[in-house]
Design an enzyme around this catalytic site. Structure first.
Site, PDB file in Angstrom:
ATOM      1  N   GLY A 158      15.371  -8.824  -6.471  1.00  9.97           N
ATOM      2  CA  GLY A 158      14.941  -9.892  -7.364  1.00  9.97           C
ATOM      3  C   GLY A 158      13.869 -10.604  -6.401  1.00  9.97           C
ATOM      4  N   TYR A 159      13.869 -10.563  -5.445  1.00  5.65           N
ATOM      5  CA  TYR A 159      12.962 -11.427  -4.454  1.00  5.65           C
ATOM      6  C   TYR A 159      11.752 -10.555  -4.417  1.00  5.65           C
ATOM      7  CZ  TYR A 159      11.211 -13.846  -0.249  1.00  5.65           C
ATOM      8  OH  TYR A 159      10.348 -14.173   0.506  1.00  5.65           O
ATOM      9  N   VAL A 160      11.736  -9.222  -4.247  1.00  4.02           N
ATOM     10  CA  VAL A 160      10.608  -8.611  -4.078  1.00  4.02           C
ATOM     11  C   VAL A 160       9.886  -8.520  -5.484  1.00  4.02           C
ATOM     12  CG1 VAL A 160       9.698  -6.063  -4.001  1.00  4.02           C
ATOM     13  CG2 VAL A 160      11.557  -6.929  -2.286  1.00  4.02           C
ATOM     14  N   SER A 219       9.962 -10.850  -7.778  1.00  4.37           N
ATOM     15  CA  SER A 219       9.343 -12.221  -8.034  1.00  4.37           C
ATOM     16  C   SER A 219       8.167 -12.419  -7.120  1.00  4.37           C
ATOM     17  CB  SER A 219      10.546 -13.417  -7.585  1.00  4.37           C
ATOM     18  OG  SER A 219      10.822 -13.391  -6.193  1.00  4.37           O
ATOM     19  N   LYS A 220       8.201 -11.959  -6.033  1.00  5.96           N
ATOM     20  CA  LYS A 220       6.977 -12.016  -5.175  1.00  5.96           C
ATOM     21  C   LYS A 220       5.708 -11.228  -5.387  1.00  5.96           C
ATOM     22  CE  LYS A 220       8.859 -15.571  -2.573  1.00  5.96           C
ATOM     23  NZ  LYS A 220       8.399 -16.624  -2.902  1.00  5.96           N
TER      24      LYS A 220
END
Length: 258
Positions: free
Chosen positions: A156-158, A160-161
């Protein structure tokens, strides 16, 4: 001595700690009136108190960047109090649950995307509505070197970034002709409460992660929040007047080798 941001107004999300706080402090020292937006009110008010104690001008507005009503109110409050909006640092973000894709709940995925991606989109949506009539403005979004690669337990973090970088470029294409510059910073491993929390979260599963990350840094240290604040200030300043739609990696050389 005049500051480079005298008479200007800066809005900083996630401005109550880490990179956001360091950026708020720097802008205030350089003469800007600063609005700190964050969810944690006690820390936000403490940040404002510290800036005012050093002679700067600042205020706090409690904001969940994943909620459109909060973001609209945040920008409205800024303009009501200071009359304009010159700079926006869309910095608020979360790490996520640290789970593999099949282990994540829909709620955990949505939380990361709502804050890290939707939050940036919402902030720009309302920020540019103020900047367009002014005919000027500078927006800096925060991505990460994780937006260039992939790693386990961070989907999710990857995702989104990665997306924030594309969103930045699209926004720059739309608003640069209107006098609004939009850029993106990719901070590397910066010594912040978020980084400390990451290692604490994963300590049982990966106790050597902090030391392994540190060894991989060509500079053999983590970055300081103040170093990223300087990059943001430069991107907002007149010194970067020809810079828009660009991705600035500030990783201490961490992307040299993988």
């Amino acid at each position: 001595m005049a500051g480079r941001f005298d008479g200007r107004v800066a809005l900083i999300t996630g401005g109550n700690s880490g990179i956001g706080l360091a950026t708020a402090q720097l802008f205030a020292r350089d003469g800007a009136s600063v609005v700190i937006a964050a969810r944690r009110e006690t820390e936000g008010e403490a940040a404002v108190h510290g800036i005012r104690g050093e002679g700067g001008e600042a205020s706090f507005v409690r904001t969940d960047v994943g909620r459109a009503s909060d973001v609209e109110a945040m920008v409205d409050r800024t303009v009501e109090q200071y009359g304009r909006l010159d700079y926006a640092f869309n910095n608020a973000g979360v790490l996520g649950a640290g789970k593999m894709i099949h282990e994540q709940t829909e709620e955990e995925w949505d939380t990361v995307i709502d804050i890290n991606l939707k939050g940036v989109w919402l902030c720009m949506k309302y920020e540019v509505q103020q900047m367009i009539p002014q005919g000027s403005g500078a927006i800096v979004n925060v991505s990460s070197p994780a937006g260039l690669v992939g790693f386990p337990r961070g989907s999710g973090y990857v995702a989104s970034k990665h997306a924030v970088q594309g969103l930045t470029k699209s926004a720059a294409a739309e608003y640069t002709p209107l006098g609004i510059r939009v850029n993106c910073i990719l901070p590397g491993a910066i010594d912040t409460p978020m980084l400390t929390g990451l290692y604490a979260r994963d300590e049982a599963r990966d106790p050597d992660r902090r030391e392994r990350t540190l060894r991989a840094q060509p500079m053999q240290r983590f970055g300081r929040p103040e170093e990223i604040a300087e990059v943001c200030a430069w991107l907002c300043s007149d010194a970067a007047s020809f810079v828009s739609g660009d991705i600035v990696v500030a990783s201490g050389g961490a992307t040299i080798r993988h």
